[in-house]
Design a protein around this motif. Structure first.
Motif, PDB file in Angstrom:
ATOM      1  N   GLU A   1      29.911  36.475  34.880  1.00 59.34           N
ATOM      2  CA  GLU A   1      30.223  37.269  33.691  1.00 59.34           C
ATOM      3  C   GLU A   1      31.230  38.382  33.955  1.00 59.34           C
ATOM      4  O   GLU A   1      32.034  38.720  33.084  1.00 59.34           O
ATOM      5  CB  GLU A   1      28.936  37.884  33.133  1.00 59.34           C
ATOM      6  CG  GLU A   1      27.918  36.852  32.656  1.00 59.34           C
ATOM      7  CD  GLU A   1      26.595  37.500  32.285  1.00 59.34           C
ATOM      8  OE1 GLU A   1      26.471  38.747  32.429  1.00 59.34           O
ATOM      9  OE2 GLU A   1      25.677  36.775  31.850  1.00 59.34           O
ATOM     10  N   ARG A   2      31.184  38.982  35.167  1.00 52.13           N
ATOM     11  CA  ARG A   2      32.014  40.165  35.440  1.00 52.13           C
ATOM     12  C   ARG A   2      32.636  40.067  36.841  1.00 52.13           C
ATOM     13  O   ARG A   2      32.361  40.908  37.709  1.00 52.13           O
ATOM     14  CB  ARG A   2      31.176  41.443  35.330  1.00 52.13           C
ATOM     15  CG  ARG A   2      30.527  41.649  33.974  1.00 52.13           C
ATOM     16  CD  ARG A   2      29.795  42.983  33.899  1.00 52.13           C
ATOM     17  NE  ARG A   2      28.819  43.140  34.969  1.00 52.13           N
ATOM     18  CZ  ARG A   2      27.613  42.580  34.965  1.00 52.13           C
ATOM     19  NH1 ARG A   2      27.254  41.827  33.940  1.00 52.13           N
ATOM     20  NH2 ARG A   2      26.768  42.767  35.961  1.00 52.13           N
ATOM     21  N   PRO A   3      33.451  39.058  37.067  1.00 58.73           N
ATOM     22  CA  PRO A   3      34.027  38.921  38.410  1.00 58.73           C
ATOM     23  C   PRO A   3      34.909  40.098  38.811  1.00 58.73           C
ATOM     24  O   PRO A   3      34.927  40.494  39.980  1.00 58.73           O
ATOM     25  CB  PRO A   3      34.828  37.619  38.332  1.00 58.73           C
ATOM     26  CG  PRO A   3      35.083  37.406  36.874  1.00 58.73           C
ATOM     27  CD  PRO A   3      33.897  37.970  36.160  1.00 58.73           C
ATOM     28  N   VAL A   4      35.642  40.679  37.858  1.00 61.76           N
ATOM     29  CA  VAL A   4      36.497  41.823  38.177  1.00 61.76           C
ATOM     30  C   VAL A   4      35.647  43.018  38.582  1.00 61.76           C
ATOM     31  O   VAL A   4      35.885  43.665  39.609  1.00 61.76           O
ATOM     32  CB  VAL A   4      37.390  42.186  36.972  1.00 61.76           C
ATOM     33  CG1 VAL A   4      38.179  43.469  37.270  1.00 61.76           C
ATOM     34  CG2 VAL A   4      38.346  41.044  36.651  1.00 61.76           C
ATOM     35  N   GLU A   5      34.625  43.308  37.776  1.00 62.46           N
ATOM     36  CA  GLU A   5      33.750  44.444  38.064  1.00 62.46           C
ATOM     37  C   GLU A   5      32.930  44.217  39.335  1.00 62.46           C
ATOM     38  O   GLU A   5      32.505  45.182  39.986  1.00 62.46           O
ATOM     39  CB  GLU A   5      32.818  44.710  36.879  1.00 62.46           C
ATOM     40  CG  GLU A   5      33.497  45.279  35.646  1.00 62.46           C
ATOM     41  CD  GLU A   5      34.301  44.237  34.875  1.00 62.46           C
ATOM     42  OE1 GLU A   5      34.145  43.022  35.150  1.00 62.46           O
ATOM     43  OE2 GLU A   5      35.090  44.645  33.991  1.00 62.46           O
ATOM     44  N   THR A   6      32.718  42.957  39.704  1.00 65.34           N
ATOM     45  CA  THR A   6      32.034  42.654  40.962  1.00 65.34           C
ATOM     46  C   THR A   6      32.908  43.037  42.151  1.00 65.34           C
ATOM     47  O   THR A   6      32.409  43.513  43.178  1.00 65.34           O
ATOM     48  CB  THR A   6      31.685  41.157  41.037  1.00 65.34           C
ATOM     49  OG1 THR A   6      30.767  40.828  39.982  1.00 65.34           O
ATOM     50  CG2 THR A   6      31.054  40.795  42.363  1.00 65.34           C
ATOM     51  N   MET A   7      34.223  42.857  42.001  1.00 69.21           N
ATOM     52  CA  MET A   7      35.127  43.128  43.100  1.00 69.21           C
ATOM     53  C   MET A   7      35.407  44.621  43.297  1.00 69.21           C
ATOM     54  O   MET A   7      35.615  45.074  44.432  1.00 69.21           O
ATOM     55  CB  MET A   7      36.455  42.394  42.885  1.00 69.21           C
ATOM     56  CG  MET A   7      36.344  40.883  42.866  1.00 69.21           C
ATOM     57  SD  MET A   7      37.953  40.049  42.847  1.00 69.21           S
ATOM     58  CE  MET A   7      38.470  40.258  44.558  1.00 69.21           C
ATOM     59  N   LEU A   8      35.417  45.379  42.215  1.00 64.61           N
ATOM     60  CA  LEU A   8      35.893  46.760  42.297  1.00 64.61           C
ATOM     61  C   LEU A   8      35.121  47.656  43.269  1.00 64.61           C
ATOM     62  O   LEU A   8      35.740  48.417  44.029  1.00 64.61           O
ATOM     63  CB  LEU A   8      35.925  47.391  40.896  1.00 64.61           C
ATOM     64  CG  LEU A   8      37.014  46.846  39.968  1.00 64.61           C
ATOM     65  CD1 LEU A   8      36.902  47.475  38.586  1.00 64.61           C
ATOM     66  CD2 LEU A   8      38.396  47.115  40.558  1.00 64.61           C
ATOM     67  N   PRO A   9      33.770  47.634  43.294  1.00 69.27           N
ATOM     68  CA  PRO A   9      33.077  48.509  44.257  1.00 69.27           C
ATOM     69  C   PRO A   9      33.445  48.212  45.706  1.00 69.27           C
ATOM     70  O   PRO A   9      33.485  49.122  46.540  1.00 69.27           O
ATOM     71  CB  PRO A   9      31.590  48.222  43.990  1.00 69.27           C
ATOM     72  CG  PRO A   9      31.548  47.739  42.586  1.00 69.27           C
ATOM     73  CD  PRO A   9      32.808  46.949  42.405  1.00 69.27           C
ATOM     74  N   ALA A  10      33.707  46.933  46.006  1.00 65.19           N
ATOM     75  CA  ALA A  10      34.067  46.564  47.371  1.00 65.19           C
ATOM     76  C   ALA A  10      35.507  46.952  47.706  1.00 65.19           C
ATOM     77  O   ALA A  10      35.811  47.227  48.873  1.00 65.19           O
ATOM     78  CB  ALA A  10      33.879  45.059  47.573  1.00 65.19           C
ATOM     79  N   LEU A  11      36.369  46.995  46.703  1.00 63.93           N
ATOM     80  CA  LEU A  11      37.777  47.319  46.945  1.00 63.93           C
ATOM     81  C   LEU A  11      38.031  48.813  46.720  1.00 63.93           C
ATOM     82  O   LEU A  11      38.174  49.579  47.663  1.00 63.93           O
ATOM     83  CB  LEU A  11      38.668  46.468  46.044  1.00 63.93           C
ATOM     84  CG  LEU A  11      38.510  44.947  46.215  1.00 63.93           C
ATOM     85  CD1 LEU A  11      39.359  44.203  45.193  1.00 63.93           C
ATOM     86  CD2 LEU A  11      38.901  44.531  47.624  1.00 63.93           C
ATOM     87  N   THR A  12      38.053  49.231  45.459  1.00 66.46           N
ATOM     88  CA  THR A  12      38.336  50.628  45.130  1.00 66.46           C
ATOM     89  C   THR A  12      37.262  51.562  45.674  1.00 66.46           C
ATOM     90  O   THR A  12      37.562  52.634  46.220  1.00 66.46           O
ATOM     91  CB  THR A  12      38.448  50.799  43.602  1.00 66.46           C
ATOM     92  OG1 THR A  12      39.362  49.846  43.080  1.00 66.46           O
ATOM     93  CG2 THR A  12      38.907  52.203  43.249  1.00 66.46           C
ATOM     94  N   GLY A  13      35.984  51.148  45.534  1.00 65.22           N
ATOM     95  CA  GLY A  13      34.898  51.999  46.015  1.00 65.22           C
ATOM     96  C   GLY A  13      34.963  52.223  47.508  1.00 65.22           C
ATOM     97  O   GLY A  13      34.764  53.349  47.998  1.00 65.22           O
ATOM     98  N   THR A  14      35.246  51.178  48.265  1.00 66.38           N
ATOM     99  CA  THR A  14      35.335  51.314  49.720  1.00 66.38           C
ATOM    100  C   THR A  14      36.497  52.219  50.115  1.00 66.38           C
ATOM    101  O   THR A  14      36.371  53.054  51.021  1.00 66.38           O
ATOM    102  CB  THR A  14      35.491  49.928  50.378  1.00 66.38           C
ATOM    103  OG1 THR A  14      34.354  49.117  50.024  1.00 66.38           O
ATOM    104  CG2 THR A  14      35.563  50.040  51.888  1.00 66.38           C
ATOM    105  N   ILE A  15      37.623  52.093  49.423  1.00 65.86           N
ATOM    106  CA  ILE A  15      38.770  52.969  49.705  1.00 65.86           C
ATOM    107  C   ILE A  15      38.412  54.425  49.457  1.00 65.86           C
ATOM    108  O   ILE A  15      38.740  55.313  50.265  1.00 65.86           O
ATOM    109  CB  ILE A  15      39.989  52.546  48.862  1.00 65.86           C
ATOM    110  CG1 ILE A  15      40.532  51.195  49.347  1.00 65.86           C
ATOM    111  CG2 ILE A  15      41.092  53.613  48.927  1.00 65.86           C
ATOM    112  CD1 ILE A  15      41.634  50.618  48.482  1.00 65.86           C
TER     113      ILE A  15
END
Length: 360
Positions: A117-131
């Motif tokens: 349902e939310r593949p983009v929102e699934t990726m963001l914590p791992a990408l933007t959040g980690t940065i």
């Protein structure tokens, strides 16, 4: 939530015992993202168990997005001077009133419904959040970051078991790959910030973690099996369940996490699995049904079940590197399932009793 449950208390006690060099954490401060999730919530309960029983004086900043749910989950320690809620998205710039010694980055959805349902929102914590977290650690310095990755980073492969140096195939154009691809990228960020800026990072790759602390939205197979038992129905498999996996009970996962946090080498990754806890999905379902007093049946998969199914047929992780740190697990699959059901059933009974009391 489960603090007065005897089984949960035993899990906390055993996890402290299995966490090597735990006394090194006394007096330290933690920022824990995804604090309402399965692994992070047990970790926080364990740290406050240590505060209560061992005078550990560990301080926790619990980063969450949903204040209401977090306040319900941590109602018993909300006014504790060693606990602070940090309500924000992990992808936003981080500001804290005090510096911390450790960051545990556990934020992000890890269940199939979110991947679909939310593949983009699934990726963001791992990408933007980690940065954001790595940049904070780069500014403040003297912080160790432990990133909670996943065994899914190995993708699909034919190996009997995956070592940390292995890498299988992940189709980058499939939206279902949002989870393993983001985890891979986050690991690379951790390694890169260590190599270029000297930020102290370490990564763990848990196998399929289960336990009673799951969120309301989690629709993984193991969670559905437990819900079947609680609802008094047969455990239903939506496939033949031939996929072979390493399963890790949450108490084992957290004791391994803390061991790596203290003993792990900077810039490296560690598989988290118990070699005595390997089973197919069908075997896991059958054990759950047997311990729950039900039978296991094969149901017809819905369209969403097919869409959410993992392409990874074999997900057994080799944990020799973790064991060389001195860690050993305490839960095979039957024991982990038995504890999960005992805690969930007790919670269900208390909820029914509370509702009856409200009616009276």
């Amino acid at each position: 939530m489960y603090h007065d449950n005897k089984t949960y208390q035993r899990d906390l006690e055993e996890a402290v015992r299995l966490s090597l060099d735990f006394k090194c954490l006394y007096g330290k401060s933690f920022l824990i993202t995804g604090a309402s999730g399965l692994i992070a919530s047990f970790l926080i309960d364990l740290l406050f168990y240590a505060n209560k029983m061992m005078n550990a004086e560990i301080k926790v900043y619990a980063l969450v997005r949903d204040r209401k749910y977090a306040e319900e989950r941590y109602c018993s320690i909300l006014r504790n001077p060693y606990f602070r809620l940090v309500v924000q998205d992990v992808c936003a710039p981080l500001t804290l009133e005090n510096e911390v010694d450790y960051i545990i980055h556990a934020a992000g959805d890890g269940y199939p419904g979110a991947f679909r349902e939310r593949p983009v929102e699934t990726m963001l914590p791992a990408l933007t959040g980690t940065i954001q977290l790595l940049e904070y650690a780069r500014r403040v310095k003297n912080i160790r970051i432990l990133y909670l990755s996943s065994g899914e980073v190995y993708g699909a492969g034919n190996a009997e078991e995956f070592f940390e140096s292995d890498s299988g195939y992940v189709d980058p154009m499939k939206s279902r790959s949002c989870y393993p691809s983001a985890k891979r990228a986050a690991e690379t960020l951790c390694g890169s910030y260590f190599a270029e800026y000297g930020v102290d990072t370490v990564v763990i790759r848990p196998s399929h973690v289960y336990g009673p602390n799951t969120s309301r939205k989690d629709n993984r197979a193991s969670v559905q099996f437990f819900q079947d038992i609680l609802d008094g129905r047969d455990v239903t498999l939506k496939s033949e369940g031939k996929q072979r996996r390493s399963y890790t009970y949450m108490a084992d996962c957290v004791s391994a996490l803390l061991t790596v946090l203290v003993r792990g080498r900077s810039g490296e990754a560690y598989n988290v699995s118990n070699p005595g806890a390997v089973a197919t999905i069908a075997q896991f379902a059958q054990i759950t049904a047997s311990l729950g007093g039900q039978t296991c049946t094969l149901g017809k998969p819905q369209k969403t079940d097919i869409q959410e199914s993992t392409p990874i047929a074999h997900a057994v992780l080799n944990s020799e590197k973790l064991h060389r740190l001195g860690w050993t697990g305490g839960y095979d699959v039957p024991r982990g399932i038995r504890h999960t059901l005992a805690i969930l059933k007790d919670q269900q009974c208390k909820k029914i009793q509370d509702e009856m009391d409200d009616i009276r």
